[in-house]
Motif scaffolding. Structure first.
Motif, mmCIF file in Angstrom:
data_model
loop_
_atom_site.group_PDB
_atom_site.id
_atom_site.type_symbol
_atom_site.label_atom_id
_atom_site.label_comp_id
_atom_site.label_asym_id
_atom_site.label_seq_id
_atom_site.Cartn_x
_atom_site.Cartn_y
_atom_site.Cartn_z
ATOM 1 N N ASN A 164 -4.464 19.638 9.215
ATOM 2 C CA ASN A 164 -5.370 18.563 8.840
ATOM 3 C C ASN A 164 -6.530 19.030 7.958
ATOM 4 O O ASN A 164 -7.280 18.199 7.447
ATOM 5 N N HIS B 111 -8.795 20.519 15.057
ATOM 6 C CA HIS B 111 -7.733 20.565 14.059
ATOM 7 C C HIS B 111 -7.627 21.957 13.429
ATOM 8 O O HIS B 111 -8.576 22.745 13.458
ATOM 9 N N GLU C 91 0.340 20.860 12.919
ATOM 10 C CA GLU C 91 -0.690 20.072 12.270
ATOM 11 C C GLU C 91 -1.396 20.936 11.222
ATOM 12 O O GLU C 91 -1.528 22.157 11.370
ATOM 13 N N ASP D 144 -2.140 17.731 17.968
ATOM 14 C CA ASP D 144 -3.470 17.940 17.386
ATOM 15 C C ASP D 144 -4.170 19.063 18.132
ATOM 16 O O ASP D 144 -4.297 19.019 19.369
#
Length: 246
Positions: free
Chosen positions: A177, A189, A175, A155
């Protein structure tokens, strides 16, 4: 090296699924990267729990550690049934010491410290780490076996050093997101567009998106990544085997 996504969601799992996590195998060694909600159930579709050799936790948010307790109980129960005395090492940062101490559970699991900017040998894997930009202390992880490398961003927000850390790897698992329109609104993020930019700057061979949002059209993340990166991009698919080999 074989990599199997066990879950793809950020925050919490959708029905009959799991949060972002991966089973990584090489030379008979089984490594679990992150162990959030639903992960232990998903793992058993591919190996039995007693086949697991090591666990890496990138940080201590619930969507990455929620199934550690059930994993420890499974080790306890297996030891009662099978006289299993194999201690499972769980590697993690120790910045949140209360959480880290709980990784050691009798003889069944043992917490082992992962530090940033260090190199480790875990089974056949050479492991490198870098601190990410996230509300909780978090480490991105690079695994290398016989010249083949994969980076898991864990993350993080975009930060420049992640590009050099990921430089020229065979596979970038990033990631994703956020959609582009949410950039800068949610701390810690990246968006699909930023994942693509990272893949472009690092000159990686392939990009896989994970830690996905629970709304919107996920293919939009791929489209936004391709605005910057012209290589192969896909959403991580649970149960699919991704192979890295010479």
């Amino acid at each position: 090296m074989k990599i199997i996504p066990l879950g793809i969601w950020g925050g919490y799992p959708k029905a009959n699924s799991a949060t972002s996590s991966f089973l990584i195998e090489d030379k008979g060694f089984h490594l679990l990267l992150d162990c959030g909600s639903g992960v232990l159930s998903s793992l058993q579709n591919y190996i039995s729990i007693d086949e697991l050799d090591a666990v890496i936790l990138t940080h201590f948010h619930h969507d990455h550690v929620a199934d550690i307790g059930p994993l420890q109980y499974s080790k306890l129960i297996q030891s009662q049934l099978n006289n299993d005395v194999k201690t499972l090492p769980i590697y993690a940062p120790n910045h949140e010491k209360d959480f880290f101490q709980k990784l050691t559970f009798n003889k069944h699991t043992k917490g082992k410290v992962l530090e940033e900017n260090k190199e480790y040998a875990i089974g056949p894997f050479v492991i490198h780490t870098i601190k990410t930009t996230h509300p909780a202390y978090c480490l991105a992880i690079k695994l290398t076996v016989e010249g083949q490398s994969v980076v898991f961003t864990a993350d993080t927000e975009w930060f420049v050093e992640l590009g050099s850390f990921s430089s020229m790897v065979d596979l970038l698992i990033s990631e994703s997101n956020l959609y582009k329109s949410f950039e800068g609104q949610i701390p810690g993020h990246m968006s699909g567009r930023q994942a693509g930019l990272l893949a472009k700057e690092a000159k990686v061979k392939k990009l896989i998106l994970t830690h996905l949002p629970h709304f919107g059209e996920l293919n939009q993340l791929v489209a936004e990544a391709k605005q910057n990166y012209k290589g192969e991009v896909e959403i991580a698919k649970v149960g699919k085997s991704y192979f890295l080999s010479n």
